[in-house]
Design a protein around this motif. Structure first.
Motif, short mmCIF file in Angstrom:
data_model
loop_
_atom_site.label_atom_id
_atom_site.label_comp_id
_atom_site.label_asym_id
_atom_site.label_seq_id
_atom_site.Cartn_x
_atom_site.Cartn_y
_atom_site.Cartn_z
N PHE A 1 -4.84 -13.63 -81.01
CA PHE A 1 -5.57 -14.61 -80.23
C PHE A 1 -7.05 -14.55 -80.58
O PHE A 1 -7.62 -13.46 -80.69
N TYR B 1 -10.78 -15.65 -79.29
CA TYR B 1 -11.57 -16.09 -78.14
C TYR B 1 -13.01 -16.29 -78.57
O TYR B 1 -13.50 -15.71 -79.54
N GLN C 1 -16.99 -16.46 -76.71
CA GLN C 1 -17.71 -16.13 -75.50
C GLN C 1 -19.18 -16.50 -75.65
O GLN C 1 -19.86 -16.00 -76.55
N LEU D 1 -14.56 -15.44 -71.40
CA LEU D 1 -13.91 -15.70 -72.67
C LEU D 1 -13.13 -17.02 -72.62
O LEU D 1 -12.41 -17.28 -71.66
N LEU E 1 -10.27 -19.10 -74.66
CA LEU E 1 -9.28 -19.02 -75.71
C LEU E 1 -9.44 -20.21 -76.66
O LEU E 1 -9.45 -21.35 -76.21
N THR F 1 -4.25 -19.61 -80.93
CA THR F 1 -3.26 -18.55 -81.12
C THR F 1 -2.87 -18.57 -82.59
O THR F 1 -2.42 -19.61 -83.10
N PHE G 1 -20.20 -15.43 -79.65
CA PHE G 1 -19.52 -14.14 -79.83
C PHE G 1 -18.04 -14.46 -79.97
O PHE G 1 -17.44 -15.05 -79.07
N ILE H 1 -14.16 -13.07 -80.55
CA ILE H 1 -13.36 -11.85 -80.38
C ILE H 1 -11.89 -12.16 -80.64
O ILE H 1 -11.36 -13.16 -80.16
N GLY I 1 -15.48 -7.65 -81.61
CA GLY I 1 -16.19 -8.91 -81.61
C GLY I 1 -17.12 -9.09 -82.79
O GLY I 1 -17.53 -8.12 -83.44
#
Lengths: 113, 118
Positions: free
Chosen positions: B34, B36, B38, B44, B46, B49, B91, B93, B112
């Motif tokens: 996944f 993410y 931010q 976070l 999403l 996937t 950011f 991650i 991250g």
């Protein structure tokens, strides 16, 4: 669509206090509920995971509860320490093939020495 | 165990260039990862996937041509930010479930990547 919110957004407490962080979610058909800690500029560290069939989990000074009917989870931190200062995030898992996590807005905790 | 490694940790690039971020599961295989994003002082979000051997599944509102995801092996997923703009600064991650167990195993995160587009 699952929505997750956390209150308070920020919290400052003196060292040694017990505290509770709150997490609310809109979809009670939650697969599991996870609590994470995030230090500034870092990734997330898993704290506790509560499966949908469970009501609480404990790890050391941390205790997390899950009430699906009311759409709430709490993270209880006992005897807080300055090292507990971080952002705490809860996330609800939607299940399915991948169990994507939807994150709350986080609570920024500062424990004053 | 169950370590997710992300590289680079920081990157600064000029507007219009592309940046690749790598996410590796060091001691487990991950058919799904996944990604993410931010923003400062926010939670976070999403993005997508990543699926090993097939196309990624993007969340609503995420441009798949902008954020290219490749999951070439069971231990590596990459996110490429194409034609980066300052608003892409964020950011990023990555994360994965060890062994694909998402019910009683927590999601493990990389450290991250801080992307700054000038």
């Amino acid at each position: 669509k699952q929505e997750v919110t956390q209150i308070p957004a920020a919290l400052s407490v003196p060292e040694g206090e017990n505290l509770v962080l709150n997490c609310s979610f809109t979809d009670s058909a939650i697969y599991n509920l996870q609590w994470f800690r995030q230090d500034p500029g870092k990734g997330l560290t898993s704290l506790l995971l509560i499966q949908s069939s469970q009501r609480e989990q404990t790890s050391g000074r941390l205790n997390a509860s899950l009430d699906k009917s009311s759409g709430r989870s709490t993270l209880y931190i006992a005897a807080s320490q300055p090292g507990d200062s971080a952002t705490y995030l809860c996330a609800g898992g939607g299940g399915g093939a991948t169990n994507k996590l939807i994150f709350g807005t986080g609570t920024l905790l500062a424990v004053q020495p | 165990g169950a370590v997710v490694s992300q590289h680079p940790s920081r990157v600064i690039c000029k507007s219009g260039t592309s940046v690749k971020i790598e996410c590796r599961s060091l001691d487990f295989q991950a058919t799904t990862m996944f990604w993410y994003r931010q923003f400062p002082k926010q939670s976070l979000m999403l993005m997508a996937t990543s699926n090993e051997g097939s196309k990624a599944t993007y969340e609503q509102g995420v441009e798949k041509d902008k954020f290219l995801i490749n999951h070439a092996s069971l231990t590596l997923s990459t996110l490429t930010v194409t034609s980066a703009h300052p608003e892409d600064s964020s950011f990023y991650i990555c994360s994965a479930y060890p062994g694909g167990n998402s019910y009683n195993s927590p999601l493990h995160f990389g450290n991250g990547t801080r992307l700054t587009v000038t």
